[in-house]
Scaffold this motif. Structure first.
Motif, PDB file in Angstrom:
ATOM      1  N   LEU A 101       0.791  -1.312  -0.097  1.00 41.80           N
ATOM      2  CA  LEU A 101       0.134  -0.055  -0.057  1.00 41.80           C
ATOM      3  C   LEU A 101       0.914   1.001   0.156  1.00 41.80           C
ATOM      4  N   ALA A 102       2.013   1.403   0.824  1.00 40.86           N
ATOM      5  CA  ALA A 102       2.808   2.439   0.857  1.00 40.86           C
ATOM      6  C   ALA A 102       3.477   2.831  -0.431  1.00 40.86           C
ATOM      7  N   ALA A 105       0.705   3.957  -2.876  1.00 37.50           N
ATOM      8  CA  ALA A 105       0.287   5.409  -2.401  1.00 37.50           C
ATOM      9  C   ALA A 105       1.132   6.325  -2.812  1.00 37.50           C
ATOM     10  N   GLN A 106       2.601   5.925  -2.833  1.00 37.53           N
ATOM     11  CA  GLN A 106       3.568   6.920  -3.357  1.00 37.53           C
ATOM     12  C   GLN A 106       3.393   7.370  -4.524  1.00 37.53           C
ATOM     13  N   TYR A 162       0.477   9.678  -5.284  1.00 37.99           N
ATOM     14  CA  TYR A 162       1.155  10.982  -4.839  1.00 37.99           C
ATOM     15  C   TYR A 162       1.993  11.715  -5.785  1.00 37.99           C
ATOM     16  N   VAL A 197      -6.189  10.485  -2.823  1.00 36.55           N
ATOM     17  CA  VAL A 197      -6.767   8.912  -2.280  1.00 36.55           C
ATOM     18  C   VAL A 197      -7.996   9.574  -1.427  1.00 36.55           C
ATOM     19  N   PRO A 207      -2.239  16.146  -0.748  1.00 37.67           N
ATOM     20  CA  PRO A 207      -1.608  14.885  -1.304  1.00 37.67           C
ATOM     21  C   PRO A 207      -0.315  14.557  -0.568  1.00 37.67           C
ATOM     22  N   GLY A 208       0.009  13.288  -0.502  1.00 36.62           N
ATOM     23  CA  GLY A 208       0.948  12.696   0.139  1.00 36.62           C
ATOM     24  C   GLY A 208       1.006  12.540   1.439  1.00 36.62           C
ATOM     25  N   LEU A 237      -1.654  10.335   2.834  1.00 35.53           N
ATOM     26  CA  LEU A 237      -1.903   8.752   2.966  1.00 35.53           C
ATOM     27  C   LEU A 237      -0.521   8.190   2.633  1.00 35.53           C
ATOM     28  N   ALA A 238       0.442   8.556   1.857  1.00 37.63           N
ATOM     29  CA  ALA A 238       1.698   7.777   1.328  1.00 37.63           C
ATOM     30  C   ALA A 238       2.665   7.944   2.554  1.00 37.63           C
ATOM     31  N   LEU A 240       1.310   8.277   5.878  1.00 35.46           N
ATOM     32  CA  LEU A 240       0.705   7.506   6.895  1.00 35.46           C
ATOM     33  C   LEU A 240       0.939   6.078   6.534  1.00 35.46           C
ATOM     34  N   ALA A 241       0.756   5.685   5.493  1.00 31.34           N
ATOM     35  CA  ALA A 241       1.090   4.205   4.811  1.00 31.34           C
ATOM     36  C   ALA A 241       2.318   3.578   5.344  1.00 31.34           C
ATOM     37  N   GLN A 242       3.381   4.654   4.989  1.00 32.67           N
ATOM     38  CA  GLN A 242       4.822   4.348   5.193  1.00 32.67           C
ATOM     39  C   GLN A 242       5.145   4.206   6.768  1.00 32.67           C
ATOM     40  N   TYR A 265       3.610   0.597   7.534  1.00 32.47           N
ATOM     41  CA  TYR A 265       4.304  -0.297   7.170  1.00 32.47           C
ATOM     42  C   TYR A 265       5.921  -0.649   7.942  1.00 32.47           C
ATOM     43  N   VAL A 287      -2.425  -2.814   6.166  1.00 32.46           N
ATOM     44  CA  VAL A 287      -3.559  -1.928   6.004  1.00 32.46           C
ATOM     45  C   VAL A 287      -4.648  -3.002   5.331  1.00 32.46           C
ATOM     46  N   LEU A 316     -11.657   8.150   3.638  1.00 33.42           N
ATOM     47  CA  LEU A 316     -11.661   9.346   3.887  1.00 33.42           C
ATOM     48  C   LEU A 316     -12.932  10.191   4.221  1.00 33.42           C
TER      49      LEU A 316
END
Lengths: 220, 220
Positions: free
Chosen positions: A20-21, A24-25, A28, A34, B17-18, B20-21, B23-25, B28, B34, B39
């Motif tokens: 997912l990361a 999402a990257q 972005y 998202v 933007p960014g 979510l990326a 948070l996901a990072q 991880y 996840v 949202l």
């Protein structure tokens, strides 16, 4: 509540931490936002990831970039849940009364959906103050919810506190004419459950004439 | 279909933007997986992000790490949708018939939920082959769906193809006894809509005795 997402993407990819990361990257980096991510159909080390995206610039470039992520097998574009299932009404309470409310709401939603709207009516029959309060609270975390109908004979305490919270989150709350303090916090109190379902749909439908601001706080 | 998520987290953060990326990072890096992101309640440059997570090791450490992400204002833990709303049955079709199916399904779900299960019954009334086929297909992308009931008088063509797809994704399909080819692809055909709702709940409830493998392909 939320903006309508532009695009939904279904991605078949390896089911592993970090996937997912990575996705999402990439999204972005392509400037898209998202609004929803869900994981479905996990089996054999693979999973299907559903993304709903806003502000997608060049769709083909984004899809190609996702396709190039390590571990991604297949990418397809799909209609968004907003387009397919639209705005949601949630009905919570006792079986017999939930059934009646839904009957009215579905019949009325049918008349609006035929004219191009998309209104869904979702339900859960539950018993217990704690359980009902928890479900009421959770409706504010679900996507696309616009209204909640409380269908029971006695609701108060924690449920009344939860109703205050979901109304503050912008959700319309309709309740049957019942015992307990929940009535005092609802936007509308409706005695007949079928009518409660019909009026709730009318209150959120853009093809209906009912203006909630003119009847807020009323009992029928 | 999917494993039960362990933990839901609500994060109030900057809507940009960014986010979510980022948070996901962090999630991880803490080894959690996840299973859902949504949202809700976007306003004034802020948004509430809902994460559902599996394989969460040290919950307090993860929450503290999320709290430390740039742009995050508040983090709280919540019960998961699996715990609150449980497994879902989706009913799609014509208003009158959807109403009857839901009435049966909600009454039966009530009896199981009282004994500790969580079964939701969600509906959308729709008209048109393309619209219905699209909604049928979309049920396989929704979270926590275990069964689909088709409640109409004529369904075939694209809808029949869509039914084949969602059954392949592991969803039980029940349909009313109707015109069109959809009957030939369903797991069960039930003539009475109320009975169709009741039987569908019984087929997925763990507190019921109905074994779908013994009646698959039957008509009632």
């Amino acid at each position: 509540m939320t903006e309508s997402p532009d695009l939904a993407i279904a991605i078949d990819a390896q089911d592993r931490p970090g996937m997912l990361a990575a996705l999402a990257q990439v999204i972005y980096e392509h400037g898209a936002n998202v609004s929803y991510v869900g994981l479905v159909g996990r089996s054999g080390g693979m999973a299907r990831v559903i993304f709903e995206l806003e502000s997608v610039g060049d769709q083909a470039t984004l899809v190609a970039a996702i396709q190039a992520v390590d571990g991604v097998r297949e990418v397809s574009t799909e209609p968004t849940f907003e387009k397919v299932f639209g705005r949601r009404i949630i009905v919570i309470g006792a079986g017999a009364q939930v059934s009646s409310v839904v009957s009215g709401a579905v019949s009325e939603a049918d008349r609006h959906n035929i004219r191009g709207e998309r209104i869904s009516v979702d339900t859960i029959p539950l018993v217990g103050e704690k359980e009902i309060a928890e479900a009421v609270r959770a409706t504010a975390r679900l996507p696309r919810v616009e209204a909640l109908v409380l269908a029971g004979s006695l609701m108060g305490g924690e449920t009344t506190v939860a109703v205050r919270e979901v109304r503050a989150a912008g959700i319309l709350v309709v309740c049957l004419n019942m015992a307990g303090s929940v009535r005092t916090e609802a936007d509308l109190v409706v005695t007949d459950p079928l009518q409660a379902g019909v009026m709730t749909v009318m209150a959120i439908a853009s093809t209906a004439k009912l203006d909630i601001s003119r009847i807020r706080g009323a009992s029928f």
